[in-house]
Enzyme design. Structure first.
Site, PDB file in Angstrom:
ATOM      1  N   ASP A 148       1.178   2.758   4.908  1.00  0.00           N
ATOM      2  CA  ASP A 148      -0.012   3.594   4.226  1.00  0.00           C
ATOM      3  C   ASP A 148      -0.893   4.081   5.252  1.00  0.00           C
ATOM      4  OD1 ASP A 148      -0.916   1.130   4.688  1.00  0.00           O
ATOM      5  OD2 ASP A 148      -1.701   0.638   2.844  1.00  0.00           O
ATOM      6  N   ASP A 190      -4.496   2.052  11.270  1.00  0.00           N
ATOM      7  CA  ASP A 190      -5.624   1.790  11.780  1.00  0.00           C
ATOM      8  C   ASP A 190      -5.754   1.028  13.302  1.00  0.00           C
ATOM      9  OD1 ASP A 190      -8.372   1.320  11.156  1.00  0.00           O
ATOM     10  OD2 ASP A 190      -8.234  -0.484  10.207  1.00  0.00           O
ATOM     11  N   PHE A 234     -13.853   3.031   4.974  1.00  0.00           N
ATOM     12  CA  PHE A 234     -12.868   2.376   4.315  1.00  0.00           C
ATOM     13  C   PHE A 234     -12.467   3.046   2.971  1.00  0.00           C
ATOM     14  CE2 PHE A 234     -10.790  -0.979   1.826  1.00  0.00           C
ATOM     15  CZ  PHE A 234      -9.961  -1.463   2.614  1.00  0.00           C
ATOM     16  N   VAL A 235     -11.028   3.179   2.873  1.00  0.00           N
ATOM     17  CA  VAL A 235     -10.601   4.164   1.769  1.00  0.00           C
ATOM     18  C   VAL A 235      -9.625   3.534   1.003  1.00  0.00           C
ATOM     19  CG1 VAL A 235     -10.943   6.378   3.180  1.00  0.00           C
ATOM     20  CG2 VAL A 235      -8.799   5.217   3.125  1.00  0.00           C
ATOM     21  N   GLY A 277       0.957  -1.172  -0.017  1.00  0.00           N
ATOM     22  CA  GLY A 277      -0.195   0.059   0.141  1.00  0.00           C
ATOM     23  C   GLY A 277       0.613   1.378  -0.021  1.00  0.00           C
ATOM     24  N   ASP A 287      -5.740  -0.311  -1.380  1.00  0.00           N
ATOM     25  CA  ASP A 287      -6.541  -1.360  -2.395  1.00  0.00           C
ATOM     26  C   ASP A 287      -7.606  -1.713  -1.517  1.00  0.00           C
ATOM     27  OD1 ASP A 287      -5.073  -2.899  -0.481  1.00  0.00           O
ATOM     28  OD2 ASP A 287      -5.697  -4.702  -1.563  1.00  0.00           O
TER      29      ASP A 287
END
Ligand code: IMP
Ligand code: MG
Length: 198
Positions: free
Chosen positions: A117, A120, A169-170, A62, A176
């Site tokens: 990336d 979370d 969710f991006v 990512g 991805d």
């Protein structure tokens, strides 16, 4: 070293290229905002690591777009290596973490900048940092493009944060869903029906 990560507000639907309207709910970070913020991050890193040789350790996959834009702006000497981790299959909830590629450079006694990336829950980076610490680098700093503070379960903070984003969710700019959308030049919010359908 943590400095004002920008909190994202969702951009208007009008900015969304037509091609993506059926799959993406909104543009969260535009191409111009990404460019500006990556420039700022690179300036901070350049300043903080002046006169040092950095080992940049990026997590696959990512980070690829962000990483390329970030390091081409750095003029300090650096070496680059990758750690492969995968925690998502076709799902949007964290699963088991697998190491798919090990570090090859020797980081003992070195200044390491870990690039990811998105931070979370923090489970991925906690595991990666624990593994890196065993290799006895001189320092470890963490740079993430995005963070979702709402879902953090681990006690972990990044030293450099591009944007703080809401719990959505991006995808895009390297991120991805099921290996798709990495090539979008902006960060978009994936429609719930897209990931619920698979
Ligand atoms: P963590 O271990 O929960 O912090 O998750 C980190 C990894 O989950 C990231 O490196 C991403 O690969 C993935 N991830 C978490 N949230 C998102 C998202 O909104 N879009 C795409 N990937 C995500
Ligand atoms: Mg990842």
């Amino acid at each position: 070293m943590r400095r004002n990560p920008m909190l994202c507000r969702i951009q208007s639907q009008a900015r969304m290229p037509g091609r993506w309207r059926s799959e993406l709910a909104a543009v969260l970070v535009t191409r111009a905002q990404l460019e500006q913020r990556v420039r700022e991050l690179s300036e901070m890193i350049q300043r903080d690591f002046a006169d040092r040789e950095l080992v940049v350790v990026a997590l696959l996959t990512g980070t690829i777009v962000f990483l390329a834009d970030l390091i081409r702006r750095l003029t300090l000497p650096l070496r680059l290596d990758f750690i492969g981790v995968s925690s998502y299959g076709n799902r949007t909830v964290p699963g088991q973490l697998n190491f798919t590629k090990e570090l090859r450079l020797d980081v003992c006694g070195r200044d390491v900048l870990v690039v990811d990336d998105i931070l979370d829950t923090g489970q991925t980076l906690s595991r990666v940092l624990a593994r890196l610490r065993l290799l006895e680098p001189r320092t470890i700093k963490v740079c993430v493009l995005l963070e979702k503070q709402a879902r953090r379960t681990e006690k972990i903070q990044a030293d450099y944060v591009g944007f703080s984003v809401p719990d959505l969710f991006v995808v895009g700019y390297g991120l991805d869903f099921a290996e798709r959308y990495r090539n979008l030049p902006f960060i978009g919010v994936l429609k719930r029906e897209v990931y619920q359908a698979s």
